[in-house]
Scaffold this motif. Structure first.
Motif, PDB file in Angstrom:
ATOM      1  N   TYR A  41       0.920  -1.260  -0.069  1.00  0.00           N
ATOM      2  CA  TYR A  41      -0.066  -0.169  -0.237  1.00  0.00           C
ATOM      3  C   TYR A  41       0.938   1.318   0.017  1.00  0.00           C
ATOM      4  O   TYR A  41       2.018   1.287   0.603  1.00  0.00           O
ATOM      5  CB  TYR A  41      -0.991   0.108   1.163  1.00  0.00           C
ATOM      6  CG  TYR A  41      -1.848  -1.108   1.656  1.00  0.00           C
ATOM      7  CD1 TYR A  41      -2.618  -1.642   0.772  1.00  0.00           C
ATOM      8  CD2 TYR A  41      -1.267  -1.996   2.711  1.00  0.00           C
ATOM      9  CE1 TYR A  41      -3.576  -2.767   1.033  1.00  0.00           C
ATOM     10  CE2 TYR A  41      -2.189  -3.126   2.671  1.00  0.00           C
ATOM     11  CZ  TYR A  41      -3.058  -3.626   1.895  1.00  0.00           C
ATOM     12  OH  TYR A  41      -3.844  -4.538   2.221  1.00  0.00           O
ATOM     13  N   HIS A  42       0.541   2.325  -0.739  1.00  0.00           N
ATOM     14  CA  HIS A  42       1.056   3.461  -0.824  1.00  0.00           C
ATOM     15  C   HIS A  42       0.032   4.539  -0.388  1.00  0.00           C
ATOM     16  O   HIS A  42      -0.689   5.032  -1.345  1.00  0.00           O
ATOM     17  CB  HIS A  42       1.683   4.026  -2.169  1.00  0.00           C
ATOM     18  CG  HIS A  42       2.908   3.371  -2.424  1.00  0.00           C
ATOM     19  ND1 HIS A  42       4.268   3.963  -2.221  1.00  0.00           N
ATOM     20  CD2 HIS A  42       3.317   2.080  -2.894  1.00  0.00           C
ATOM     21  CE1 HIS A  42       5.240   3.134  -2.495  1.00  0.00           C
ATOM     22  NE2 HIS A  42       4.578   1.999  -2.857  1.00  0.00           N
ATOM     23  N   SER A  55      -8.355  -1.395   3.963  1.00  0.00           N
ATOM     24  CA  SER A  55      -7.388  -2.566   4.219  1.00  0.00           C
ATOM     25  C   SER A  55      -6.127  -2.510   4.979  1.00  0.00           C
ATOM     26  O   SER A  55      -5.757  -3.262   5.711  1.00  0.00           O
ATOM     27  CB  SER A  55      -7.011  -2.693   2.554  1.00  0.00           C
ATOM     28  OG  SER A  55      -8.063  -3.016   1.562  1.00  0.00           O
ATOM     29  N   ILE A  56      -5.677  -1.255   4.983  1.00  0.00           N
ATOM     30  CA  ILE A  56      -4.325  -0.963   5.770  1.00  0.00           C
ATOM     31  C   ILE A  56      -4.857  -1.056   7.249  1.00  0.00           C
ATOM     32  O   ILE A  56      -4.250  -1.934   8.075  1.00  0.00           O
ATOM     33  CB  ILE A  56      -3.828   0.380   5.583  1.00  0.00           C
ATOM     34  CG1 ILE A  56      -3.442   0.635   4.192  1.00  0.00           C
ATOM     35  CG2 ILE A  56      -2.962   0.961   6.594  1.00  0.00           C
ATOM     36  CD1 ILE A  56      -2.858   2.106   3.841  1.00  0.00           C
ATOM     37  N   ASP A  71      -5.319  -4.816   8.189  1.00  0.00           N
ATOM     38  CA  ASP A  71      -3.999  -5.564   8.369  1.00  0.00           C
ATOM     39  C   ASP A  71      -3.287  -5.128   9.608  1.00  0.00           C
ATOM     40  O   ASP A  71      -2.769  -5.796  10.442  1.00  0.00           O
ATOM     41  CB  ASP A  71      -3.144  -5.083   7.136  1.00  0.00           C
ATOM     42  CG  ASP A  71      -3.623  -5.994   5.884  1.00  0.00           C
ATOM     43  OD1 ASP A  71      -4.506  -6.875   6.068  1.00  0.00           O
ATOM     44  OD2 ASP A  71      -2.979  -5.661   4.883  1.00  0.00           O
ATOM     45  N   ILE A  72      -3.192  -3.784   9.946  1.00  0.00           N
ATOM     46  CA  ILE A  72      -2.730  -3.219  11.352  1.00  0.00           C
ATOM     47  C   ILE A  72      -3.547  -4.176  12.236  1.00  0.00           C
ATOM     48  O   ILE A  72      -2.741  -4.480  13.391  1.00  0.00           O
ATOM     49  CB  ILE A  72      -2.734  -1.568  11.367  1.00  0.00           C
ATOM     50  CG1 ILE A  72      -1.914  -1.137  10.392  1.00  0.00           C
ATOM     51  CG2 ILE A  72      -2.493  -1.290  12.838  1.00  0.00           C
ATOM     52  CD1 ILE A  72      -0.280  -1.307  10.746  1.00  0.00           C
ATOM     53  N   GLY A  73      -4.755  -4.074  12.389  1.00  0.00           N
ATOM     54  CA  GLY A  73      -5.584  -4.589  13.372  1.00  0.00           C
ATOM     55  C   GLY A  73      -5.286  -6.022  13.643  1.00  0.00           C
ATOM     56  O   GLY A  73      -5.764  -6.507  14.770  1.00  0.00           O
ATOM     57  N   THR A  74      -4.936  -6.983  12.594  1.00  0.00           N
ATOM     58  CA  THR A  74      -4.883  -8.267  12.615  1.00  0.00           C
ATOM     59  C   THR A  74      -3.647  -9.007  12.565  1.00  0.00           C
ATOM     60  O   THR A  74      -3.302 -10.061  12.872  1.00  0.00           O
ATOM     61  CB  THR A  74      -5.732  -8.997  11.538  1.00  0.00           C
ATOM     62  OG1 THR A  74      -5.356  -8.437  10.239  1.00  0.00           O
ATOM     63  CG2 THR A  74      -7.337  -8.499  11.477  1.00  0.00           C
ATOM     64  N   ILE A  91      -3.197   4.809   9.949  1.00  0.00           N
ATOM     65  CA  ILE A  91      -3.236   3.406  10.140  1.00  0.00           C
ATOM     66  C   ILE A  91      -4.035   2.789  11.312  1.00  0.00           C
ATOM     67  O   ILE A  91      -4.067   1.644  11.532  1.00  0.00           O
ATOM     68  CB  ILE A  91      -1.585   2.833  10.131  1.00  0.00           C
ATOM     69  CG1 ILE A  91      -1.147   3.497  11.582  1.00  0.00           C
ATOM     70  CG2 ILE A  91      -1.002   3.342   9.213  1.00  0.00           C
ATOM     71  CD1 ILE A  91       0.217   2.728  11.919  1.00  0.00           C
ATOM     72  N   SER A  92      -4.640   3.746  12.236  1.00  0.00           N
ATOM     73  CA  SER A  92      -5.431   3.198  13.449  1.00  0.00           C
ATOM     74  C   SER A  92      -6.586   2.493  12.869  1.00  0.00           C
ATOM     75  O   SER A  92      -7.494   3.037  12.232  1.00  0.00           O
ATOM     76  CB  SER A  92      -5.522   4.425  14.075  1.00  0.00           C
ATOM     77  OG  SER A  92      -6.330   3.952  15.467  1.00  0.00           O
ATOM     78  N   PRO A  93      -6.616   1.292  13.265  1.00  0.00           N
ATOM     79  CA  PRO A  93      -8.215   0.570  13.201  1.00  0.00           C
ATOM     80  C   PRO A  93      -9.200   1.092  13.852  1.00  0.00           C
ATOM     81  O   PRO A  93      -9.223   1.533  14.828  1.00  0.00           O
ATOM     82  CB  PRO A  93      -7.700  -0.730  13.829  1.00  0.00           C
ATOM     83  CG  PRO A  93      -6.201  -1.028  13.968  1.00  0.00           C
ATOM     84  CD  PRO A  93      -5.780   0.377  14.289  1.00  0.00           C
ATOM     85  N   SER A  94     -10.180   1.513  12.823  1.00  0.00           N
ATOM     86  CA  SER A  94     -11.301   2.170  13.270  1.00  0.00           C
ATOM     87  C   SER A  94     -12.355   1.409  14.255  1.00  0.00           C
ATOM     88  O   SER A  94     -12.712   1.399  15.332  1.00  0.00           O
ATOM     89  CB  SER A  94     -12.182   2.839  12.053  1.00  0.00           C
ATOM     90  OG  SER A  94     -12.531   1.485  11.160  1.00  0.00           O
TER      91      SER A  94
END
Length: 349
Positions: A204-205, A256-257, A260-263, A282-285
């Motif tokens: 991801y960019h 998607s970012i 991925d951060i959350g899991t 990047i913080s999972p909502s």
């Protein structure tokens, strides 16, 4: 089962091969946008950016008047010393489309030029052209490649790569370019097979990049470090996103970012500056995870004070709604390459 790993890659990572950091990029862009004329003759600033602006104003409803854009280019030049970064400054001028275009044109020009002069560049002028891998031994690219291919035949790579995500906060294509060529050289595989393998990695960019590489998209691609024309320069500038645009689910991979951060089981920050807006991005909502027994975080913190490291630890813990003492965060006050040597066994797949 392969451990799911997310690498968050910042400007410090690309700097190891010669791509400018955010502060260095400001200086380059200031020179590109130092556009001055002596009568009708341009005497400074980037000529291609000026011609791109001329092209833009003649194909839109701007009535061919380039002067409003030159005024905004001058404003960027004069204000950048005060700014945290060029993209941060563009975002503070939200709604100023002329300023955003000047800034994005200069970003594309600066990044492609830096790709052309970095350690990863080579002239693709014959069939056996490839990277000079001996020049990369003191960068993080070599230990990163060793890590993600450890104990893998080429047939094993498909599953390994599916477990890896790369969130790249840079506009350059250094990581993709390196991986594609490194796999070809190491495993002696065809271009098509290498492209297929790299495509298995979630890359991801969030703020865009200076185009797809030829092996990623044949029709509208940009070679690494390419010297492009003004029409392509205009096209690529549209790929660059501000902070606001980068967090828009309709124009970014933000959902998607965050998933991925959350899991992920391992979170690795490489050359990342931990700016507040990027951490929010990047913080999972939505976050329901409760088991952190197998979770580990690693980060480079070169040049960061001890007090700021404590703040960064709290920022990382807050991604997961955790107390900082209840999450495993490992930091190294050294360059990106050193992180892999220090935590090799912990990072091993």
């Amino acid at each position: 089962m392969t451990t799911k790993t997310v690498f968050v890659i910042g400007a410090g990572a690309s700097n190891e091969v010669g791509i400018p950091t955010g502060s260095e990029l400001k200086g380059i862009i200031s020179k590109l946008l130092d556009i001055r004329f002596d009568g009708y003759q341009q005497k400074s600033g980037d000529y291609q950016i000026v011609n791109a602006l001329k092209k833009y104003v003649t194909t839109t409803e701007k009535k061919g008047d380039i002067n409003p854009f030159l005024k905004e280019a001058k404003h960027i030049r004069d204000a950048l010393p005060q700014a945290l970064s060029v993209d941060n400054f563009i975002d503070t001028q939200r709604g100023n489309d002329a300023l955003a275009l000047c800034g994005k044109l200069s970003i594309v020009k600066a990044i492609l030029s830096s790709e052309n002069s970095c350690l990863l560049y080579f002239k693709d002028d014959h069939v056996n052209s490839t990277l000079k891998f001996n020049l990369l031994e003191k960068t993080w690219f070599i230990p990163f490649f060793q890590l993600i291919t450890e104990n893998c035949t080429k047939d094993d790579l498909l599953d390994r790569f599916k477990s890896i995500s790369l969130i790249i906060f840079n506009y350059d294509r250094c990581v993709e370019h390196f991986l594609f060529n490194a796999l070809i050289n190491y495993y002696r595989i065809k271009d098509e097979e290498s492209a297929k393998l790299v495509s298995q990695i979630n890359i991801y960019h969030p703020y865009g990049k200076v185009g797809h590489l030829p092996w990623q998209e044949r029709n509208r691609s940009t070679k690494f470090g390419d010297d492009i024309g003004i029409e392509r320069l205009l096209e690529l500038s549209m790929n660059i996103k501000t902070f606001t645009e980068g967090t828009d689910p309709n124009s970014s991979d933000i959902l998607s970012i965050r998933k991925d951060i959350g899991t992920t089981e391992r979170l690795v920050f490489i050359g990342f500056a931990f700016h507040k807006l990027n951490m929010e991005l990047i913080s999972p909502s939505k976050f329901n995870r409760t088991d952190f027994s197998n979770f580990n975080c690693f980060a480079t913190t070169l040049g960061i004070s001890d007090s700021d490291k404590n703040i960064i630890k709290r920022q990382i813990a807050s991604l997961y709604k955790r107390n900082v003492n209840k999450i495993n965060i490992n930091m190294i006050s050294n360059n990106c390459c050193s992180l892999f040597h220090e935590f090799w066994r912990s990072l091993s797949f």
